[in-house]
Design a protein around this motif. Sequence first.
Motif, PDB file in Angstrom:
ATOM      1  N   ASN A  29      11.795 -18.648 -23.346  1.00  0.00           N
ATOM      2  CA  ASN A  29      10.219 -18.563 -24.309  1.00  0.00           C
ATOM      3  C   ASN A  29       8.602 -18.835 -24.556  1.00  0.00           C
ATOM      4  O   ASN A  29       8.841 -19.400 -23.672  1.00  0.00           O
ATOM      5  N   GLU A 107      10.855 -18.546 -33.130  1.00  0.00           N
ATOM      6  CA  GLU A 107      10.447 -17.513 -31.478  1.00  0.00           C
ATOM      7  C   GLU A 107      11.955 -17.322 -30.962  1.00  0.00           C
ATOM      8  O   GLU A 107      11.301 -16.801 -30.046  1.00  0.00           O
ATOM      9  N   SER A 110      12.288 -14.083 -31.357  1.00  0.00           N
ATOM     10  CA  SER A 110      11.003 -13.173 -30.781  1.00  0.00           C
ATOM     11  C   SER A 110      10.796 -13.123 -29.428  1.00  0.00           C
ATOM     12  O   SER A 110      10.906 -11.944 -28.092  1.00  0.00           O
ATOM     13  N   ASP A 114      11.417 -10.206 -26.328  1.00  0.00           N
ATOM     14  CA  ASP A 114      10.916  -9.760 -25.545  1.00  0.00           C
ATOM     15  C   ASP A 114      11.490  -9.368 -23.840  1.00  0.00           C
ATOM     16  O   ASP A 114      11.155  -8.862 -23.427  1.00  0.00           O
ATOM     17  N   ALA A 142      11.428 -14.380 -38.322  1.00  0.00           N
ATOM     18  CA  ALA A 142      11.211 -13.752 -37.753  1.00  0.00           C
ATOM     19  C   ALA A 142       9.945 -12.757 -37.696  1.00  0.00           C
ATOM     20  O   ALA A 142       9.756 -11.954 -37.012  1.00  0.00           O
ATOM     21  N   ASP A 146       7.667 -10.979 -36.391  1.00  0.00           N
ATOM     22  CA  ASP A 146       7.246  -9.815 -35.528  1.00  0.00           C
ATOM     23  C   ASP A 146       7.414  -8.004 -35.945  1.00  0.00           C
ATOM     24  O   ASP A 146       8.880  -7.452 -35.572  1.00  0.00           O
TER      25      ASP A 146
END
Length: 324
Positions: A29, A107, A110, A114, A142, A146
């Motif tokens: 992360n 995070e 997210s 990724d 999120a 995002d």
Amino acid sequence: METMKLTNEWDKIFPQSDKVDHRKVTFTNRYGLTLAADMYIPRNAADGKLAAIAVSGPFGAVKEQASGLYAQTLAERGFLTLAFDPSYTGESSGEPRHVASPDINTEDFSAAVDFLSTLDQVDSERIGILGICGFGGMGLNAAAMDTRIKATVTSTMYDMSRVNANGYFDAMDADARYELRKQLNAQRTQDAKTGSIAPAQGGLPDSLQGNEPQFVKDYFNYYKTSRGFHVRSINSNGAWNATSSLSFMNMPLLTYANEIRSAVLIVHGEKAHSRYFSEDAFKKLKGNNKELLIIPGANHTDLYDRTDVIPFDKITDFFRKYLK
């Protein structure tokens, strides 16, 4: 990326499916923490790139429990799925252990996006997330942040900011909250002096006395019995560290939930003590791509592992509709 030793044998609390391929993966992360995950890939998927779903929760659980069951089941239905351990828990990295954070755990979702976006098998325009229990609230947060997340499902959701700041059923007032802050900050001072992090006192008991609230009995019957026990699960073996509550008390997760433009399905049990979290979160949402589904007769933990209760057909249809 941190080099990690991951368990290679099948140590989930649910049986392995012969309809999917499974492998362990890691990703980082933006805080530099390395997260461990189980990736499930459908064996008979059609040619072309797949829609993908990142799954996490419940709060205090590991990927070998409910999130893995959800991920494997959805992989059987054609999605590439990723069940991950949040930062500081399970096989994921982070010291001290058993830390929770509204920012870092948001995070984590997210970061999973990724990772999925880099896979040749995944269509990066068709990624969704699924959060169980406390990670339902993190999932909604999120989704508000995002824009790559095209669809979000929450199951038996907790708003961890609300329950830490207000107590169950919003029973705490400002004075009670101030006293709790004093206690937790005194604990921070003590931790600084000892050089160790004290655990919270609210972990599950090792045995039931019979007079516990029904939801505590329900948690016990999942985390402390063969039904759901796992050696790396915080809820099976201990407690979060005591001072984790401070950040949740001061940082409301669902502040911008009304700005989520992507699709959301909120699922909760009719008999769950936590039902009000989902109902109130749903009231914040806007748009005709939002739905609240209440499961008749179900309690909070029924939606952890009862495959006859979890509405997998509905969840599958939802993701197929919005990840197309």
